[in-house]
Design an enzyme around this catalytic site. Structure first.
Site, PDB file in Angstrom:
ATOM      1  N   CYS A  55     -10.906   5.569 -10.727  1.00 47.13           N
ATOM      2  CA  CYS A  55     -10.035   6.695 -10.395  1.00 47.13           C
ATOM      3  C   CYS A  55      -9.676   7.483 -11.659  1.00 47.13           C
ATOM      4  O   CYS A  55      -9.335   6.886 -12.688  1.00 47.13           O
ATOM      5  CB  CYS A  55      -8.770   6.193  -9.711  1.00 47.13           C
ATOM      6  SG  CYS A  55      -7.647   7.517  -9.201  1.00 47.13           S
ATOM      7  N   CYS A  59      -2.024   6.606 -13.377  1.00 46.53           N
ATOM      8  CA  CYS A  59      -0.865   5.841 -12.897  1.00 46.53           C
ATOM      9  C   CYS A  59      -0.729   4.568 -13.735  1.00 46.53           C
ATOM     10  O   CYS A  59      -1.643   3.743 -13.778  1.00 46.53           O
ATOM     11  CB  CYS A  59      -1.024   5.502 -11.424  1.00 46.53           C
ATOM     12  SG  CYS A  59      -1.379   6.934 -10.374  1.00 46.53           S
ATOM     13  N   CYS A  62      -1.600   1.006 -12.311  1.00 49.33           N
ATOM     14  CA  CYS A  62      -2.782   0.796 -11.471  1.00 49.33           C
ATOM     15  C   CYS A  62      -4.008   0.352 -12.258  1.00 49.33           C
ATOM     16  O   CYS A  62      -4.477   1.058 -13.162  1.00 49.33           O
ATOM     17  CB  CYS A  62      -3.096   2.075 -10.694  1.00 49.33           C
ATOM     18  SG  CYS A  62      -4.465   1.858  -9.532  1.00 49.33           S
ATOM     19  N   CYS A  99      -5.532  -0.757   7.402  1.00 48.85           N
ATOM     20  CA  CYS A  99      -5.419   0.346   6.454  1.00 48.85           C
ATOM     21  C   CYS A  99      -6.597   0.330   5.492  1.00 48.85           C
ATOM     22  O   CYS A  99      -6.951  -0.725   4.946  1.00 48.85           O
ATOM     23  CB  CYS A  99      -4.109   0.246   5.683  1.00 48.85           C
ATOM     24  SG  CYS A  99      -3.794   1.701   4.640  1.00 48.85           S
ATOM     25  N   CYS A 131      -4.818   3.275   9.527  1.00 49.77           N
ATOM     26  CA  CYS A 131      -4.107   3.917   8.425  1.00 49.77           C
ATOM     27  C   CYS A 131      -5.089   4.147   7.283  1.00 49.77           C
ATOM     28  O   CYS A 131      -6.018   3.353   7.094  1.00 49.77           O
ATOM     29  CB  CYS A 131      -2.947   3.029   7.961  1.00 49.77           C
ATOM     30  SG  CYS A 131      -2.020   3.692   6.555  1.00 49.77           S
ATOM     31  N   CYS A 191       3.460   7.036   6.179  1.00 45.64           N
ATOM     32  CA  CYS A 191       3.778   5.776   5.513  1.00 45.64           C
ATOM     33  C   CYS A 191       4.056   6.116   4.055  1.00 45.64           C
ATOM     34  O   CYS A 191       3.148   6.532   3.330  1.00 45.64           O
ATOM     35  CB  CYS A 191       2.603   4.808   5.636  1.00 45.64           C
ATOM     36  SG  CYS A 191       2.828   3.260   4.719  1.00 45.64           S
ATOM     37  N   ARG A 263       8.244  -2.297   5.034  1.00 47.05           N
ATOM     38  CA  ARG A 263       7.144  -3.224   4.748  1.00 47.05           C
ATOM     39  C   ARG A 263       7.339  -3.943   3.424  1.00 47.05           C
ATOM     40  O   ARG A 263       7.455  -3.304   2.372  1.00 47.05           O
ATOM     41  CB  ARG A 263       5.817  -2.468   4.763  1.00 47.05           C
ATOM     42  CG  ARG A 263       5.586  -1.761   6.101  1.00 47.05           C
ATOM     43  CD  ARG A 263       4.171  -1.224   6.240  1.00 47.05           C
ATOM     44  NE  ARG A 263       4.047  -0.402   7.440  1.00 47.05           N
ATOM     45  CZ  ARG A 263       3.870  -0.884   8.666  1.00 47.05           C
ATOM     46  NH1 ARG A 263       3.750  -2.185   8.856  1.00 47.05           N
ATOM     47  NH2 ARG A 263       3.789  -0.071   9.707  1.00 47.05           N
TER      48      ARG A 263
END
Length: 329
Positions: A55, A59, A62, A99, A131, A191, A263
């Protein structure tokens, strides 16, 4: 108690809830939870990384960011047939939501997105809530996903608007809100939650909840994640999130967004069964499972372990009669 859904919360109000003595906070949250939900039912959701690593975002938490040197292996988009096999296995294991996550900055209108559309159609045909979390999304792309049968789209705020630039520099907080708005306009449930343990203050945590709780429609699903410290990322040496911080966050989310599914997400691998029980008492009514005892790319309890915990605590997986009620991270 007759709790009302409110969208006019003030930060001071939410801060006062968050700062209460812990046992009083949990009692209030548990009371609200029982008013709006069946406390013995926990929605089991399975999260699968359909495209891993590489990616371009930065972040700080991550391990899938290409710029960090982690042990995570880059994996191209999985074949549709393989994804549907995972979905069927998840359904057989008691999951009612599946998901699919792709480590993209944003959705691009290309063959990979066409394949994701096919995956959504296939999982929807299995009778699961579908999802996706694919990064930033235009309104047109959201409409395509909705027409394919997407039930929910995950796009976390991660943290407060004021702390956001400390964690991510490759996109803006407002871009996250834009994606959430595009999802909502397309008729897909939202979400959205965040991560604690990033170095933020308690005020930042409350500010993040304020953003969610003052949306015109509350997210149907609010994941609360504890930072999974991934070796090779800037936050790898952050301290473990104390369990009582997770309980406070879950309880406050439950009180200010009473109808939402809250969650208990990343970080469960470092929690004892007793600590997870506190989270359920505070109003969490969903967990994520992942095959191979992973949640995306970080460790997670296995399904058999979770089912044993459910048995010990007198809990049971939520069974969806239809997809009419309400999801990495």
């Amino acid at each position: 108690m007759n709790t009302q859904i409110r969208h006019d919360w003030k930060k001071e109000e939410i801060q006062a809830i968050y700062d209460q003595p812990l046992l009083e906070l949990v009692y209030q949250a548990a009371t609200v939870h029982r008013e709006w939900h069946k406390p013995s039912e926990i929605q089991v959701c399975t999260l699968l990384s359909v495209k891993t690593g590489g990616c371009p975002e930065d972040c700080s938490y991550c391990g899938q960011a290409a710029r960090y040197h982690t042990d995570i292996k880059v994996q191209a988009l999985l074949p549709t047939e393989k994804v549907l096999e995972h979905a069927q296995k998840a359904k057989d294991g008691g999951s009612s939501r599946f998901c699919m996550a792709a480590a993209w900055r944003e959705v691009r209108d290309n063959k990979d997105f066409d394949r994701v559309i096919e995956m959504v159609k296939g999982v929807n045909d299995l009778g699961l809530e579908v999802c996706c979390t694919l990064g930033m999304l235009t309104e047109e792309q959201a409409v395509r996903l909705q027409e394919a049968g997407l039930y929910a789209y995950n796009h976390n705020l991660d943290t407060s608007e004021s702390y956001y630039d400390e964690i991510i520099s490759t996109r803006k907080f407002d871009q996250r809100l834009d994606t959430i708005n595009n999802v909502r306009k397309a008729g897909i449930t939202v979400c959205s939650g965040g991560i604690i343990g990033l170095g933020e203050s308690n005020g930042d945590r409350v500010s993040m909840l304020l953003t969610l709780a003052t949306m015109p429609v509350h997210p149907e699903s609010v994941p609360v994640n504890a930072l999974a410290r991934v070796k090779g990322t800037p936050l790898e040496n952050n301290p473990k999130v104390p369990i009582w911080d997770m309980v406070r966050m879950i309880a406050t989310a439950r009180i200010v967004m009473p109808a939402s599914i809250v969650r208990l997400s990343a970080g469960r691998i470092e929690m004892t069964e007793e600590e997870q029980a506190w989270c359920f008492m505070a109003g969490a009514n969903s967990i994520f499972t992942g095959e191979r005892e992973t949640l995306l790319v970080t460790p997670n309890p296995g399904l058999s372990e979770d089912m044993q915990m459910f048995q010990n605590l007198g809990l049971k997986p939520l069974v969806k009669e239809n997809k009419s009620a309400c999801s990495i991270v």
